[in-house]
Design an enzyme around this catalytic site. Structure first.
Site, short mmCIF file in Angstrom:
data_model
loop_
_atom_site.label_atom_id
_atom_site.label_comp_id
_atom_site.label_asym_id
_atom_site.label_seq_id
_atom_site.Cartn_x
_atom_site.Cartn_y
_atom_site.Cartn_z
CE LYS A 18 47.51 168.01 -29.13
NZ LYS A 18 46.20 167.50 -28.69
N PRO A 111 46.78 177.26 -23.73
CG PRO A 111 44.48 177.43 -24.18
CD PRO A 111 45.82 177.41 -24.85
CB VAL A 112 48.00 175.31 -18.30
CG1 VAL A 112 48.58 174.19 -17.46
CG2 VAL A 112 49.04 176.40 -18.55
CB ALA A 113 45.51 171.02 -18.00
CG MET A 116 44.77 173.56 -27.64
SD MET A 116 44.74 175.31 -28.05
CE MET A 116 45.87 175.39 -29.43
N GLY A 117 48.28 170.43 -26.25
CA GLY A 117 49.68 169.99 -26.27
C GLY A 117 50.68 171.09 -25.94
N GLY A 119 52.34 171.68 -23.08
CA GLY A 119 53.52 171.12 -22.42
C GLY A 119 54.39 170.36 -23.40
CB SER A 120 53.56 168.12 -26.25
OG SER A 120 52.87 167.21 -25.45
CB ALA A 121 54.41 173.25 -27.71
CG ASP A 153 50.03 165.02 -27.99
OD1 ASP A 153 49.76 164.03 -28.69
OD2 ASP A 153 49.21 165.58 -27.24
#
Ligand code: ATP
Length: 323
Positions: A18, A111-113, A116-117, A119-121, A153
């Site tokens: 996101k 992209p990690v950290a 763009m959320g 980890g939430s995805a 998120d």
């Protein structure tokens, strides 16, 4: 519950990254959180999570990198701290599964950290994949409640589309947005930014400003109606004038090199550019798909890790199931 009697051997679920086309952040609360008024947009840069039945009890995590932005995946925790492991454990606890046995494989494209959320995805995808793998049959409301417990998120990654998020971002209201909007993402070449560190810098910057007379940040209680109207009508030019991110000064203060990239994107034809969430990924709004493709090419030719994307797109959804 699964009524067919047969359980799949594995289920793959895809969930979107996101951007926040508008992010208003309130003052630090006594509980350590900040109230936000966020307008989320789900993009067609998606994570896949495959949940496979494992021969022995335990939740194992494996991450595969790559994707169009060639995301490096070293540094992502593979143990119980990974958000997919936390999602599977939360579902197992909720459903009364004492010894969950599952292998979770993430195909990482966000992209990690990166703000763009991603980890939430992954967490949203893992919830849905395990719900199907185990036949636990949670309905959408139950999944949403578990998602909110995993992170602010995560409910949006389940829902997708476009939405206003109030509270800490988890109290969602869907927003109509029929016309696709075209963006170009630029992933940072450096390491990511920690979301708590960016919020901490925002608090410090605000404290400095208030010490010399600036007013305290207001409590955000509604999304900017101009943003919602621009989304509803798919009017990229109007949206360009009103996209905003209260975290941007803090992210730029921690990663000042982003300012120059923001200027380049605008000079190369973006209608507007913004730090995505807590950064450091940048999101440039383009007039249409052709403009986005040209901007992607121009930024790439200058050495930036750029990708044309569009949104809104669907939230977490199953894409494959093996028996
Ligand atoms: P936010 O959702 O807070 O905006 P972000 O998009 O900036 O976060 P993520 O990539 O979601 O950042 O992850 C932030 C941190 O969470 C990572 O640095 C990593 O240590 C940890 N993490 C745990 N699980 C995952 C996962 N599945 N993918 C990526 N990072 C994860």
């Amino acid at each position: 519950m699964n009524t067919s009697g047969t359980r799949p051997a594995s289920v793959t679920v895809s969930a979107p990254g996101k951007i926040n086309v508008s992010l208003q952040v309130g003052p630090l609360r006594p509980d350590g959180y900040h109230a936000v008024a966020s307008v989320y947009l789900a993009l067609d840069l998606r994570e896949d999570v495959t949940a496979a039945a494992a021969p022995r009890p335990g939740i194992t995590v494996c991450v595969e990198g790559g994707g169009p932005l060639q995301i490096p995946v070293d540094g992502i925790p593979l143990g119980p701290d990974n958000l997919v492991a936390r999602a599977a454990a939360a579902l197992a606890a909720h459903a009364g599964i004492a010894d969950p046995a599952v292998e979770l494989t993430i195909t990482k494209r966000v992209p990690v950290a990166g703000g763009m959320g991603g980890g939430s995805a992954d967490a949203a995808a893992a919830l849905l994949a395990c719900n199907l793998l185990w036949g636990t049959g949670l309905d959408a409301a139950e999944l949403r409640a578990l998602a909110a417990g995993l992170g602010a998120d995560v409910p949006f990654a389940l829902a997708g589309g476009a939405a206003v998020g109030l509270g800490v971002g988890d109290l969602l209201t869907e927003v109509p947005a029929e016309t696709p909007l075209h963006w170009v993402l630029v992933a940072s070449s450096g390491s990511g930014l920690s979301t708590p560190a960016v919020y901490g810098r925002l608090d410090a910057l605000r404290a400095e400003a208030e010490a010399v007379g600036a007013a305290a940040a207001p409590e955000p209680d509604a999304a900017d109606p101009r943003v919602l109207e621009a989304l509803r009508t798919g009017n990229a030019a109007a949206l360009a004038g009103v996209i905003t991110n209260d975290l941007q000064p803090a992210a730029l203060s921690l990663a000042p090199e982003l300012e120059q990239v923001l200027q380049r994107g605008r000079a190369l034809g973006a209608l507007a550019g913004i730090v995505s969430g807590s950064g450091p990924t940048l999101a440039f709004l383009a007039a249409d798909a052709g403009s986005a493709a040209r901007l992607e090419a121009a930024l790439r030719s200058e050495g930036h890790n750029a990708l044309a994307v569009h949104g809104p797109v669907a939230g977490a959804q199953p894409t494959a199931s093996k028996t």
